[in-house]
Design a protein around this motif. Structure first.
Motif, PDB file in Angstrom:
ATOM      1  N   PRO A 421       0.813  -1.227   0.000  1.00  0.00           N
ATOM      2  CA  PRO A 421       0.000   0.000   0.000  1.00  0.00           C
ATOM      3  C   PRO A 421       0.840   1.268   0.000  1.00  0.00           C
ATOM      4  O   PRO A 421       0.296   2.376  -0.048  1.00  0.00           O
ATOM      5  CB  PRO A 421      -0.807  -0.117   1.299  1.00  0.00           C
ATOM      6  N   GLY A 422       2.170   1.108   0.105  1.00  0.00           N
ATOM      7  CA  GLY A 422       3.062   2.252  -0.007  1.00  0.00           C
ATOM      8  C   GLY A 422       2.880   3.300   1.066  1.00  0.00           C
ATOM      9  O   GLY A 422       2.607   3.003   2.231  1.00  0.00           O
ATOM     10  N   LEU A 423       3.021   4.562   0.654  1.00  0.00           N
ATOM     11  CA  LEU A 423       2.957   5.669   1.605  1.00  0.00           C
ATOM     12  C   LEU A 423       1.572   5.858   2.204  1.00  0.00           C
ATOM     13  O   LEU A 423       1.423   6.575   3.189  1.00  0.00           O
ATOM     14  CB  LEU A 423       3.399   6.961   0.907  1.00  0.00           C
ATOM     15  N   ALA A 424       0.575   5.195   1.639  1.00  0.00           N
ATOM     16  CA  ALA A 424      -0.789   5.332   2.161  1.00  0.00           C
ATOM     17  C   ALA A 424      -0.892   4.825   3.587  1.00  0.00           C
ATOM     18  O   ALA A 424      -1.744   5.295   4.356  1.00  0.00           O
ATOM     19  CB  ALA A 424      -1.781   4.584   1.272  1.00  0.00           C
ATOM     20  N   ILE A 425      -0.044   3.875   3.980  1.00  0.00           N
ATOM     21  CA  ILE A 425      -0.081   3.386   5.356  1.00  0.00           C
ATOM     22  C   ILE A 425       1.071   3.956   6.179  1.00  0.00           C
ATOM     23  O   ILE A 425       1.306   3.522   7.307  1.00  0.00           O
ATOM     24  CB  ILE A 425      -0.078   1.848   5.418  1.00  0.00           C
ATOM     25  N   ARG A 426       1.783   4.909   5.605  1.00  0.00           N
ATOM     26  CA  ARG A 426       2.767   5.661   6.373  1.00  0.00           C
ATOM     27  C   ARG A 426       2.265   7.083   6.635  1.00  0.00           C
ATOM     28  O   ARG A 426       2.967   7.899   7.207  1.00  0.00           O
ATOM     29  CB  ARG A 426       4.119   5.678   5.645  1.00  0.00           C
ATOM     30  N   ILE A 427       1.060   7.329   6.185  1.00  0.00           N
ATOM     31  CA  ILE A 427       0.316   8.529   6.564  1.00  0.00           C
ATOM     32  C   ILE A 427      -0.811   8.058   7.461  1.00  0.00           C
ATOM     33  O   ILE A 427      -1.727   7.374   7.006  1.00  0.00           O
ATOM     34  CB  ILE A 427      -0.256   9.259   5.340  1.00  0.00           C
ATOM     35  N   LEU A 428      -0.741   8.371   8.734  1.00  0.00           N
ATOM     36  CA  LEU A 428      -1.810   7.962   9.632  1.00  0.00           C
ATOM     37  C   LEU A 428      -3.015   8.859   9.387  1.00  0.00           C
ATOM     38  O   LEU A 428      -2.878  10.067   9.206  1.00  0.00           O
ATOM     39  CB  LEU A 428      -1.360   8.039  11.087  1.00  0.00           C
ATOM     40  N   GLY A 429      -4.180   8.245   9.387  1.00  0.00           N
ATOM     41  CA  GLY A 429      -5.369   9.034   9.116  1.00  0.00           C
ATOM     42  C   GLY A 429      -5.630   9.132   7.623  1.00  0.00           C
ATOM     43  O   GLY A 429      -5.204   8.280   6.838  1.00  0.00           O
ATOM     44  N   LEU A 436       0.758  13.441   0.968  1.00  0.00           N
ATOM     45  CA  LEU A 436       1.635  12.586   0.175  1.00  0.00           C
ATOM     46  C   LEU A 436       2.882  13.345  -0.271  1.00  0.00           C
ATOM     47  O   LEU A 436       3.997  12.816  -0.210  1.00  0.00           O
ATOM     48  CB  LEU A 436       0.885  12.042  -1.044  1.00  0.00           C
ATOM     49  N   ASN A 437       2.697  14.566  -0.722  1.00  0.00           N
ATOM     50  CA  ASN A 437       3.838  15.369  -1.168  1.00  0.00           C
ATOM     51  C   ASN A 437       4.804  15.652  -0.019  1.00  0.00           C
ATOM     52  O   ASN A 437       6.025  15.601  -0.179  1.00  0.00           O
ATOM     53  CB  ASN A 437       3.356  16.679  -1.794  1.00  0.00           C
ATOM     54  N   ILE A 438       4.242  15.956   1.143  1.00  0.00           N
ATOM     55  CA  ILE A 438       5.082  16.211   2.318  1.00  0.00           C
ATOM     56  C   ILE A 438       5.884  14.963   2.686  1.00  0.00           C
ATOM     57  O   ILE A 438       7.097  15.030   2.910  1.00  0.00           O
ATOM     58  CB  ILE A 438       4.213  16.656   3.518  1.00  0.00           C
ATOM     59  N   LEU A 439       5.204  13.837   2.725  1.00  0.00           N
ATOM     60  CA  LEU A 439       5.872  12.604   3.130  1.00  0.00           C
ATOM     61  C   LEU A 439       6.920  12.171   2.108  1.00  0.00           C
ATOM     62  O   LEU A 439       8.000  11.693   2.477  1.00  0.00           O
ATOM     63  CB  LEU A 439       4.846  11.485   3.339  1.00  0.00           C
ATOM     64  N   ARG A 440       6.623  12.322   0.826  1.00  0.00           N
ATOM     65  CA  ARG A 440       7.606  11.958  -0.200  1.00  0.00           C
ATOM     66  C   ARG A 440       8.909  12.734  -0.024  1.00  0.00           C
ATOM     67  O   ARG A 440      10.006  12.181  -0.104  1.00  0.00           O
ATOM     68  CB  ARG A 440       7.045  12.225  -1.597  1.00  0.00           C
ATOM     69  N   ASP A 441       8.777  14.046   0.193  1.00  0.00           N
ATOM     70  CA  ASP A 441       9.967  14.887   0.341  1.00  0.00           C
ATOM     71  C   ASP A 441      10.752  14.527   1.598  1.00  0.00           C
ATOM     72  O   ASP A 441      11.986  14.457   1.585  1.00  0.00           O
ATOM     73  CB  ASP A 441       9.562  16.360   0.368  1.00  0.00           C
ATOM     74  N   ALA A 442      10.033  14.275   2.693  1.00  0.00           N
ATOM     75  CA  ALA A 442      10.711  13.916   3.939  1.00  0.00           C
ATOM     76  C   ALA A 442      11.378  12.545   3.825  1.00  0.00           C
ATOM     77  O   ALA A 442      12.511  12.349   4.279  1.00  0.00           O
ATOM     78  CB  ALA A 442       9.718  13.919   5.102  1.00  0.00           C
ATOM     79  N   ASP A 443      10.686  11.602   3.221  1.00  0.00           N
ATOM     80  CA  ASP A 443      11.211  10.248   3.078  1.00  0.00           C
ATOM     81  C   ASP A 443      12.462  10.235   2.205  1.00  0.00           C
ATOM     82  O   ASP A 443      13.411   9.490   2.477  1.00  0.00           O
ATOM     83  CB  ASP A 443      10.139   9.341   2.471  1.00  0.00           C
ATOM     84  N   LEU A 444      12.483  11.049   1.169  1.00  0.00           N
ATOM     85  CA  LEU A 444      13.655  11.126   0.301  1.00  0.00           C
ATOM     86  C   LEU A 444      14.880  11.591   1.083  1.00  0.00           C
ATOM     87  O   LEU A 444      15.993  11.059   0.910  1.00  0.00           O
ATOM     88  CB  LEU A 444      13.383  12.068  -0.870  1.00  0.00           C
ATOM     89  N   ILE A 445      14.696  12.558   1.955  1.00  0.00           N
ATOM     90  CA  ILE A 445      15.811  13.056   2.772  1.00  0.00           C
ATOM     91  C   ILE A 445      16.336  11.956   3.687  1.00  0.00           C
ATOM     92  O   ILE A 445      17.551  11.782   3.843  1.00  0.00           O
ATOM     93  CB  ILE A 445      15.354  14.288   3.591  1.00  0.00           C
ATOM     94  N   VAL A 446      15.439  11.199   4.309  1.00  0.00           N
ATOM     95  CA  VAL A 446      15.854  10.096   5.181  1.00  0.00           C
ATOM     96  C   VAL A 446      16.719   9.116   4.400  1.00  0.00           C
ATOM     97  O   VAL A 446      17.817   8.738   4.840  1.00  0.00           O
ATOM     98  CB  VAL A 446      14.631   9.364   5.776  1.00  0.00           C
ATOM     99  N   ARG A 447      16.256   8.706   3.230  1.00  0.00           N
ATOM    100  CA  ARG A 447      16.998   7.723   2.440  1.00  0.00           C
ATOM    101  C   ARG A 447      18.331   8.279   1.949  1.00  0.00           C
ATOM    102  O   ARG A 447      19.339   7.568   1.916  1.00  0.00           O
ATOM    103  CB  ARG A 447      16.138   7.248   1.269  1.00  0.00           C
ATOM    104  N   GLN A 448      18.340   9.549   1.555  1.00  0.00           N
ATOM    105  CA  GLN A 448      19.588  10.168   1.087  1.00  0.00           C
ATOM    106  C   GLN A 448      20.649  10.172   2.184  1.00  0.00           C
ATOM    107  O   GLN A 448      21.801   9.797   1.947  1.00  0.00           O
ATOM    108  CB  GLN A 448      19.314  11.597   0.612  1.00  0.00           C
TER     109      GLN A 448
END
Length: 540
Positions: A421-429, A436-448
């Motif tokens: 289910p991807g980021l859909a279950i990493r966004i609570l609620g 989604l846009n916020i989480l994508r940007d934050a997640d990219l920084i974590v991985r980088q």
């Protein structure tokens, strides 16, 4: 024959056919409700001997038909004297097959063979020193005083006739016992967990010396037999693969292509919940470098609309699973027809999605569902495809070995697990485009940052979670009211258990500073230091 027995017979019949295809040497594990029964299977497989987990209700005759080299009885949460406690078919003691009981499995063996089990004066949990009284067969090469992991409230008071003491601890007089003549063994500790320092040697002793198995469960053997099984099952039919880009579905793509070639069609459905830049990279890799055709389907808006207003995680998974199948059905009509839908389902997916297992006659409860996986628990009842899941009985590390052996590049082999289910279950609620846009940007920084600091291969997963709450912050002398991001970075061997990663503070500091400065809508970063159990790796 009642429904429960009929279903069990069909299950064992299917397992029997599958196991014969894969290997002739099998260690059967009877599951009595332990969430860690699969760890026993994994430890046995590490000896290059195949193992399979079956219900404790499997009859002695059904086990005999599988022709296993040995049987292991798992632990479990019950006491052997509890009302409705799970009991195995007592005829298994007369099969002439080596048996080892672990914790509850040992207590059950003792009870059914005429010994005595009772509530211990003092329970034993965690690490304990094991003192070896008999270093033959089962405990050969296990040093006395070695650490073993205990978790029990009951203990053996009196051994059955014909049994001898193998080892004890300070609190447990009968920590390991054996009837050498009949090759029946019991251990009160858990040799399957990494905390048991002598556990690996004990399991090898049981598998090699007592069960007389040979190390034939190899990657090459699996690939050879899997290809043969796929060809036999599929014939000249066409297969549609749900490609996600992860190691599971990518390994499956390579395996299927090896087996049936152009009969395979890979379809990547972009549901809008992938990590930043991943859809583009995936399609390019498969088309330009692997030369395996991929049908790209942009369904981002469809999935986002379907989740509008949905906050319950199980409902999210159900909807996403439902939409996946529906999109596949619609697109397959355009490309098809297809008879089979291939999925990269793994063993942990199946185990965590298991519904409460209740015997309709006795009410005995075995396993509890933790969460549904979209490709296990979210499939619609009117699915028109036949499912084919060649990796269903493999752990993640085994899949990686298979991937390497058939040419999958390290970029994908070492890719961290990513939920269907991807980021859909990493966004609570509720899932929205903004979140989604916020989480994508934050997640990219974590991985980088995890990559740049050489920590990627030390972690099982490293990602960001967005909480549906806002808190007050101060940025540029102005008040902010924005979302928090949770960092979830864990270490694990197989995803069944996990611990939070001890990431250096300076790396966490850089991640935090970058997120709050570069990601609009976030003003706070926190670090999740919960292990699994009691938590899970994912938040939903």
């Amino acid at each position: 024959m009642n429904t429960a027995v009929t279903l069990l017979t069909e299950q064992v019949s299917q397992e029997k056919q599958s196991l014969r295809l894969i290997t002739r040497q099998i260690i059967v594990i009877l599951d009595f409700g332990s969430q860690y029964s699969e760890l026993i299977a994994r430890r046995v497989r590490e000896t290059q001997v195949y193992s399979e987990v079956l219900s404790y209700r499997t009859t002695a005759e059904q086990i005999r038909q599988l022709n296993p080299k040995g049987i292991i009885l798992s632990g479990g949460p019950s006491s052997v004297y509890d009302t409705g406690a799970p009991h195995c078919d007592p005829e298994i003691w007369h099969l002439g097959i080596p048996i080892m009981g672990v914790c509850y499995g040992m207590q059950l063996m003792v009870q059914q063979l005429g010994g005595e089990v009772s509530r211990a004066t003092r329970g034993e949990y965690g690490k304990a020193s094991l003192y070896v009284d008999d270093a033959t067969d089962l405990l050969a090469n296990v040093e006395t005083g070695t650490t073993m992991w205990m978790s029990h409230g009951d203990s053996v008071n009196t051994m059955p006739s014909g049994f001898e003491l193998l080892a004890h601890t300070d609190n447990t007089p009968c920590a390991a016992i054996a009837n050498h003549a009949h090759k029946l063994y019991g251990v009160q500790f858990h040799p399957e967990v990494v905390h048991s320092h002598g556990g690996g040697a004990l399991i090898r002793n049981f598998v090699y010396d007592i069960c007389e198995c040979e190390p034939t469960w190899t990657t090459d053997a699996f690939v050879e037999e899997a290809v043969r099984e796929i060809k036999a099952r599929v014939g000249n039919k066409r297969v549609l693969l749900a490609l996600s880009g992860g190691v599971d579905s990518s390994t499956l793509a390579f395996l299927l292509y090896k087996a049936i070639g152009e009969q395979l069609t890979c379809m990547f459905i972009d549901q809008g919940f992938m990590r930043k830049l991943e859809p583009e990279r995936l399609v390019k890799l498969f088309k330009d470098e692997f030369h395996i055709p991929v049908e790209y389907v942009n369904a981002r808006q469809r999935f986002l609309t379907a989740l509008d207003g949905i906050t319950d995680p199980e409902e999210k998974r159900r909807i996403i699973g439902h939409e996946f199948i529906r999109v596949f059905e619609e697109e397959s009509r355009r490309l098809g027809p297809f008879d089979y839908l291939a999925q990269g389902t793994l063993y942990p997916d199946v185990i965590e999605s298991a519904d409460t297992n209740v015997d309709p006659q006795t009410g005995e409860r075995v396993a509890v569902k933790i969460k549904s996986h979209h490709n296990v628990g979210g499939l619609p009842k009117d699915l028109r495809f036949k499912l084919i899941e060649p990796l269903r009985k493999l752990f993640k590390d085994e899949v990686r070995k298979v991937g390497r052996s058939i040419g999958l590049p390290e970029e994908i082999v070492q890719r961290h697990p990513f939920p269907g289910p991807g980021l859909a279950i990493r966004i609570l609620g509720e899932v929205t485009a903004e979140r989604l846009n916020i989480l994508r940007d934050a997640d990219l920084i974590v991985r980088q940052e995890i990559n740049q600091n050489g920590l990627y291969h030390d972690c099982w997963q490293a990602f960001a979670v967005l909480l549906p709450i806002k808190s007050v912050g101060v940025m540029g002398d102005q008040r902010t009211y924005a979302y928090p991001i949770v960092l979830r970075i864990v270490t694990s061997e197989d995803g069944m258990t996990a611990d939070w990663a001890r990431v250096p503070y300076d790396v966490l500091e850089v991640i935090s500073n970058r997120i709050v400065n570069e990601v609009k809508g976030v003003n706070r970063v926190v670090y999740d230091i919960t292990s699994k159990p009691p938590g899970t790796i994912e938040w939903e």
